[in-house]
Design a protein around this motif. Sequence first.
Motif, PDB file in Angstrom:
ATOM      1  N   ASN A   1      -2.597   4.612  -7.685  1.00 24.40           N
ATOM      2  CA  ASN A   1      -1.548   4.541  -8.707  1.00 24.40           C
ATOM      3  C   ASN A   1      -0.369   5.460  -8.403  1.00 24.40           C
ATOM      4  OD1 ASN A   1      -2.662   7.027  -9.324  1.00 24.40           O
ATOM      5  ND2 ASN A   1      -3.645   6.334 -11.225  1.00 24.40           N
ATOM      6  N   SER A   2      -0.221   5.859  -7.140  1.00 24.28           N
ATOM      7  CA  SER A   2       0.915   6.688  -6.760  1.00 24.28           C
ATOM      8  C   SER A   2       2.116   5.812  -6.370  1.00 24.28           C
ATOM      9  CB  SER A   2       0.560   7.585  -5.578  1.00 24.28           C
ATOM     10  OG  SER A   2       1.719   8.188  -5.038  1.00 24.28           O
ATOM     11  N   PRO A   3       3.299   6.130  -6.850  1.00 23.65           N
ATOM     12  CA  PRO A   3       4.479   5.375  -6.417  1.00 23.65           C
ATOM     13  C   PRO A   3       4.909   5.709  -4.991  1.00 23.65           C
ATOM     14  CG  PRO A   3       5.112   7.108  -7.947  1.00 23.65           C
ATOM     15  CD  PRO A   3       3.616   7.108  -7.918  1.00 23.65           C
ATOM     16  N   ARG A   4       4.287   6.724  -4.360  1.00 19.10           N
ATOM     17  CA  ARG A   4       4.652   7.106  -2.992  1.00 19.10           C
ATOM     18  C   ARG A   4       3.478   7.073  -2.017  1.00 19.10           C
ATOM     19  NH1 ARG A   4       6.949   9.983  -6.745  1.00 19.10           N
ATOM     20  NH2 ARG A   4       5.101  11.284  -6.869  1.00 19.10           N
ATOM     21  N   GLY A   5       2.241   7.169  -2.491  1.00 23.30           N
ATOM     22  CA  GLY A   5       1.082   7.260  -1.607  1.00 23.30           C
ATOM     23  C   GLY A   5       0.642   5.911  -1.070  1.00 23.30           C
ATOM     24  N   VAL A   6      -0.181   5.928  -0.013  1.00 21.78           N
ATOM     25  CA  VAL A   6      -0.666   4.707   0.630  1.00 21.78           C
ATOM     26  C   VAL A   6      -2.176   4.782   0.806  1.00 21.78           C
ATOM     27  CG1 VAL A   6       1.525   4.481   1.846  1.00 21.78           C
ATOM     28  CG2 VAL A   6      -0.411   5.528   3.013  1.00 21.78           C
ATOM     29  N   GLY A   7      -2.748   3.717   1.362  1.00 19.99           N
ATOM     30  CA  GLY A   7      -4.189   3.686   1.600  1.00 19.99           C
ATOM     31  C   GLY A   7      -4.614   4.641   2.689  1.00 19.99           C
ATOM     32  N   VAL A   8      -4.074   4.470   3.910  1.00 18.95           N
ATOM     33  CA  VAL A   8      -4.348   5.373   5.035  1.00 18.95           C
ATOM     34  C   VAL A   8      -3.012   5.748   5.662  1.00 18.95           C
ATOM     35  CG1 VAL A   8      -5.478   5.688   7.258  1.00 18.95           C
ATOM     36  CG2 VAL A   8      -6.626   4.358   5.480  1.00 18.95           C
ATOM     37  N   MET A   9      -2.777   7.042   5.809  1.00 17.85           N
ATOM     38  CA  MET A   9      -1.504   7.539   6.316  1.00 17.85           C
ATOM     39  C   MET A   9      -1.721   8.459   7.514  1.00 17.85           C
ATOM     40  SD  MET A   9       1.904   8.070   5.881  1.00 17.85           S
ATOM     41  CE  MET A   9       2.459   7.999   4.171  1.00 17.85           C
ATOM     42  N   PHE A  10      -1.030   8.160   8.644  1.00 17.99           N
ATOM     43  CA  PHE A  10      -0.919   9.078   9.777  1.00 17.99           C
ATOM     44  C   PHE A  10       0.496   9.635   9.757  1.00 17.99           C
ATOM     45  CE2 PHE A  10      -4.479   6.519  10.945  1.00 17.99           C
ATOM     46  CZ  PHE A  10      -5.242   7.241  11.844  1.00 17.99           C
TER      47      PHE A  10
ATOM     48  N   GLY B   1       0.046   2.377 -13.337  1.00 22.88           N
ATOM     49  CA  GLY B   1      -0.949   2.966 -14.225  1.00 22.88           C
ATOM     50  C   GLY B   1      -0.550   4.348 -14.681  1.00 22.88           C
ATOM     51  N   GLN B   2      -0.911   4.694 -15.911  1.00 15.21           N
ATOM     52  CA  GLN B   2      -0.668   6.008 -16.501  1.00 15.21           C
ATOM     53  C   GLN B   2       0.829   6.380 -16.493  1.00 15.21           C
ATOM     54  OE1 GLN B   2      -3.802   9.042 -15.848  1.00 15.21           O
ATOM     55  NE2 GLN B   2      -4.548   7.699 -14.202  1.00 15.21           N
ATOM     56  N   ASN B   3       1.666   5.377 -16.605  1.00 16.70           N
ATOM     57  CA  ASN B   3       3.116   5.580 -16.669  1.00 16.70           C
ATOM     58  C   ASN B   3       3.667   6.308 -15.446  1.00 16.70           C
ATOM     59  OD1 ASN B   3       3.425   4.401 -19.322  1.00 16.70           O
ATOM     60  ND2 ASN B   3       2.529   6.284 -20.157  1.00 16.70           N
ATOM     61  N   ARG B   4       3.067   6.048 -14.282  1.00 17.41           N
ATOM     62  CA  ARG B   4       3.550   6.688 -13.051  1.00 17.41           C
ATOM     63  C   ARG B   4       4.682   5.896 -12.394  1.00 17.41           C
ATOM     64  NH1 ARG B   4      -0.988   8.992  -9.169  1.00 17.41           N
ATOM     65  NH2 ARG B   4       0.830  10.237  -8.546  1.00 17.41           N
ATOM     66  N   GLY B   5       5.017   4.767 -12.953  1.00 20.84           N
ATOM     67  CA  GLY B   5       6.136   3.995 -12.415  1.00 20.84           C
ATOM     68  C   GLY B   5       5.678   2.865 -11.519  1.00 20.84           C
TER      69      GLY B   5
END
Length: 484
Positions: A349-358, A412-416
């Motif tokens: 539910n992050s507007p900036r995060g991803v599943g797997v990040m290098f 979700g949770q008003n995170r945008g």
Amino acid sequence: MVKARFQTMYFNSSVVFLMLLALPLLQLGSCTSDQDILSETIITDPTTEESIFIPLLRITEFSIQSVDNQGLNTDIIGVIDEDKNLIYVEIDTSSTTTLALKPTITVDSASTVIPDTDTPQDFSEEVTYTVTSDAGEEENYTVIPTITESIDEEPEIVETPCTNNRQESGPIIVTENNQRIENLHIKTSNQHGIEINDFSGVVISNCIIEYTGAFVGIKFARANNLTIENSYIKYTDAPATGPLPDATRNCIEGFASENLILSHVKVEDGSTGIRLDQCDESVLTFIEGHNMRGPFPRGQLVQYDKCIGGLLENFSVINDREIAWTEDNVSVYKSAGQQIKKGLIVGNNSPRGVGVMFEDQNTEGARGGTGGLVEDVDFLQMGNGVASSVEGSGNVTFNRLRAKEIICGELGQNRGVPESGSLIFAAFDTSGGNKIIDCLVYGSCNPTNIIWPAYSFEQADYRDDIDFEPRDPIVLDFGCTTDN
């Protein structure tokens, strides 16, 4: 590559002349119709001495070759029943990631084969191929597949943890090399559940650790060859929904420790499940995560920080987007050589995060160079991204990843909403060498936003027209049996 091969048959004209003489006798002594004979032989002037081409409508070889099908590990050879025009193939799903395959077909003559062998066919069910001669005569062959599935069985857990047969315990501080901590139910609110500093060979086995406050379930430093197995670590004072007060309340946190083994470990409600800093060549297998709470933007299931190598295999994390507070699910930061395999990641539910990040593999303080592998991992309910190699990272391969239920709206949770417009694969500011191989993206809510920027990927091979059944989550049993 041409995958329909043809074998031309030639006969001496004198032989053909004798055949013509015998033709009336054959018609008198056989029930075969004139049309049947003509469909098998096309005869020209018998007076010439040149060889004569006689086309026959017959498939002589049928195979599905790995060289022509990405994701297929071994060649499949068909068995042909000439009497019934049937071709039997056996497809082992452990050797292929898709049943949409391109065959190689050999026929007896310069005929056409329909469907075109350059077009993948769905071999989950029967497929009919039609061989047609230049004269318009046809012969049908039906390919009958048998689908076999290998069972990747989870190793049996020896002595399932259970609070009824565990000794109640407060927090523990390790005092010697090779110390064993076993069969304990540890509860703590005023210090770390288990703490290890400068001791090697420690084994933590069959433990349940419930911790709260601004502490860590298991915290270690300079603890080479540590083993954590068959254990459940849970932060017990998480709010009903949303983030923890700070990012220090990790289930497992380690520093400067080599050759870690974590097997059959469940983490729940911590800031991060497993955080590793300068921990080289760790092996994490059968890891189950639930509702990681952040709030700091790092890998909420696993965070690699300045680590060289390591394996994360057979894992799952299930984040309820109305409870969890995630950023990246797995983050490889200033680290290289990690292999992320056979996993299921649900919910971000992050507007900036991803599943797997290098990221940042070639920036100051990074260790190990570049490179990494994400293979056979399924992603559901991702918003901002599925898999990325960014900001100086490179030589990362995304192989056989599958994604669906991508989110474009409120996370979700008003995170945008996702800041990337629900991008799937990203590789901005990369050092190059990244690859997307044999991946599936099904039903994306933004189908024009799959790869960005495209030129940053050396190879970009994905499909968006095949649905799939996701991998099963890891479910570890820490309950009591009737024998306990």
